[in-house]
Scaffold this active site. Structure first.
Site, PDB file in Angstrom:
ATOM      1  N   GLN A  96       0.534  -0.980  -0.005  1.00  0.00           N
ATOM      2  CA  GLN A  96      -0.086  -0.125   0.037  1.00  0.00           C
ATOM      3  C   GLN A  96       0.875   1.134  -0.076  1.00  0.00           C
ATOM      4  OE1 GLN A  96      -3.827  -0.307   2.742  1.00  0.00           O
ATOM      5  NE2 GLN A  96      -2.049  -1.644   3.530  1.00  0.00           N
ATOM      6  N   ILE A  98       4.051   4.113  -1.077  1.00  0.00           N
ATOM      7  CA  ILE A  98       4.308   4.260  -2.286  1.00  0.00           C
ATOM      8  C   ILE A  98       5.701   4.825  -2.424  1.00  0.00           C
ATOM      9  CG2 ILE A  98       1.555   5.317  -2.483  1.00  0.00           C
ATOM     10  CD1 ILE A  98       2.677   7.671  -1.436  1.00  0.00           C
ATOM     11  N   HIS A 114      -1.134   1.475  -4.328  1.00  0.00           N
ATOM     12  CA  HIS A 114      -2.072   3.001  -3.932  1.00  0.00           C
ATOM     13  C   HIS A 114      -1.448   3.395  -4.798  1.00  0.00           C
ATOM     14  CE1 HIS A 114      -3.752   1.167   0.338  1.00  0.00           C
ATOM     15  NE2 HIS A 114      -4.477   1.017  -1.156  1.00  0.00           N
ATOM     16  N   CYS A 125      -3.345  12.084 -20.453  1.00  0.00           N
ATOM     17  CA  CYS A 125      -1.944  11.553 -21.605  1.00  0.00           C
ATOM     18  C   CYS A 125      -2.091   9.712 -20.812  1.00  0.00           C
ATOM     19  CB  CYS A 125      -0.838  11.439 -21.699  1.00  0.00           C
ATOM     20  SG  CYS A 125      -1.080  12.748 -22.524  1.00  0.00           S
ATOM     21  N   THR A 182       0.029  -3.062   8.007  1.00  0.00           N
ATOM     22  CA  THR A 182      -0.936  -2.252   8.291  1.00  0.00           C
ATOM     23  C   THR A 182      -2.254  -1.770   9.216  1.00  0.00           C
ATOM     24  OG1 THR A 182      -2.452  -1.886   6.443  1.00  0.00           O
ATOM     25  CG2 THR A 182      -1.423  -3.737   7.469  1.00  0.00           C
ATOM     26  N   ASN A 208       2.752  -6.797  12.860  1.00  0.00           N
ATOM     27  CA  ASN A 208       2.374  -5.362  13.057  1.00  0.00           C
ATOM     28  C   ASN A 208       2.661  -5.285  15.121  1.00  0.00           C
ATOM     29  OD1 ASN A 208       1.216  -3.390  11.577  1.00  0.00           O
ATOM     30  ND2 ASN A 208      -0.524  -3.598  13.140  1.00  0.00           N
ATOM     31  N   LEU A 209       2.452  -4.229  14.581  1.00  0.00           N
ATOM     32  CA  LEU A 209       2.935  -3.367  16.281  1.00  0.00           C
ATOM     33  C   LEU A 209       1.878  -3.323  16.629  1.00  0.00           C
ATOM     34  CD1 LEU A 209       5.699  -1.874  17.259  1.00  0.00           C
ATOM     35  CD2 LEU A 209       4.580  -0.087  16.768  1.00  0.00           C
ATOM     36  N   ALA A 226       8.220  -4.094  13.120  1.00  0.00           N
ATOM     37  CA  ALA A 226       8.731  -5.061  11.346  1.00  0.00           C
ATOM     38  C   ALA A 226      10.710  -5.301  12.003  1.00  0.00           C
ATOM     39  CB  ALA A 226       8.067  -4.427  10.476  1.00  0.00           C
TER      40      ALA A 226
END
Ligand code: APR
EC number: 2.3.1.286
Length: 240
Positions: A96, A98, A114, A125, A182, A208-209, A226
């Site tokens: 997810q 970027i 994402h 374009c 996430t 996960n935390l 992580a």
């Protein structure tokens, strides 16, 4: 540790939490991005229509930080690249995020659902292309020469995430679904664990935390940073 066929497909989903220890903010932690700026203003098509300069400034600051801020992949990114190299079956990494930390760690079988901070596209374009400097309303599309038609190649709220068909094909035949960093707030990514559980074939594990929204849907949840959990989990998988 789940029982797993030695060459089964693994689908890994990552979120902002995997990049936190590299110095990038998450979104919904108390000091996260959405505590500092309204997502309606900078991460929606309406926000871009209302004030494109504000949206460009938001992504320019994040692009600059990623390109010049000394941000580097951490041990969790490196462990996932190792898993892709050494696991006998396919490992598809769906992020997810970027940022480009998975690429820089060496992951190749990678989908940015994402979009990507270091790419932009022209609203006319539509072709995305690499862009690492600031973007402004005065910039001109190199293909159609329109001014003001360039936007971040990022999926905003209300827009359709990228490569969903390929993602669902992989979820349908994976033996292990691994969710990392996430919060499980944003769909369709937050629904991937339900898809996997509904098919009844794969093991679903969360690293996960803190427990995500969908924590109860996973066969196993490990809590912690992580950079510690992911290398240990990958070592377990590869050493069996
Ligand atoms: N290690 C592991 N997990 C962590 C760490 C860490 N060091 N630090 C934070 N986390 C966890 C948090 O506990 C939280 O559950 O990472 C998760 C981050 O959640 P969010 O901030 O909601 O980020 P994410 O789930 O990636 O958001 C999904 O929402 O705003 C949109 O498009 C944006 O892609 C983003 C999407």
């Amino acid at each position: 540790m789940p029982s797993l066929p030695g060459n089964g497909t693994i689908v890994v989903l990552t979120g902002a939490g995997i990049s936190k220890e590299s110095g990038l903010d998450t979104f919904r932690d108390k000091d996260g991005i959405w505590a500092k700026v309204r997502m309606e203003d900078v991460a929606t098509p309406d926000g871009f229509r209302r004030d494109p300069a504000k949206v460009h400034a938001f992504y320019n600051a994040r692009r600059r930080n990623l390109a010049e801020g000394g941000v580097a992949p951490n041990a969790a990114h490196a462990a996932l690249a190792r898993l892709e190299r050494e696991w006998p079956g396919e490992v598809l990494l769906v992020t997810q995020n970027i940022d480009d930390l998975h690429e820089r760690a060496g992951s190749e079988n990678l989908i940015h659902m994402h979009g990507e901070l270091l790419k932009i596209r022209c609203v006319k374009c539509a072709r995305p292309f690499a862009w690492t400097r600031d973007l402004g309303i005065e910039d001109k599309c190199p293909d159609c020469y329109r001014v003001g038609s360039l936007r971040p190649h990022v999926v905003w709220f209300g827009e359709v995430p990228l490569h969903m068909e390929r993602i669902f094909e992989a979820l349908a035949q994976c033996a292990l679904f691994l969710s990392i960093g996430t919060s499980g707030h944003v769909y369709p990514a937050a629904g991937f664990v339900q898809t996997v559980r509904g098919l009844g074939r794969a093991q679903a594990v969360e690293l996960n935390l803190e427990p995500s929204e969908g924590a109860s849907l996973f066969h196993e949840s490990r809590l912690g940073p992580a950079s510690r959990l992911v290398p240990a989990f990958v070592e377990d998988l590869l050493s069996r």
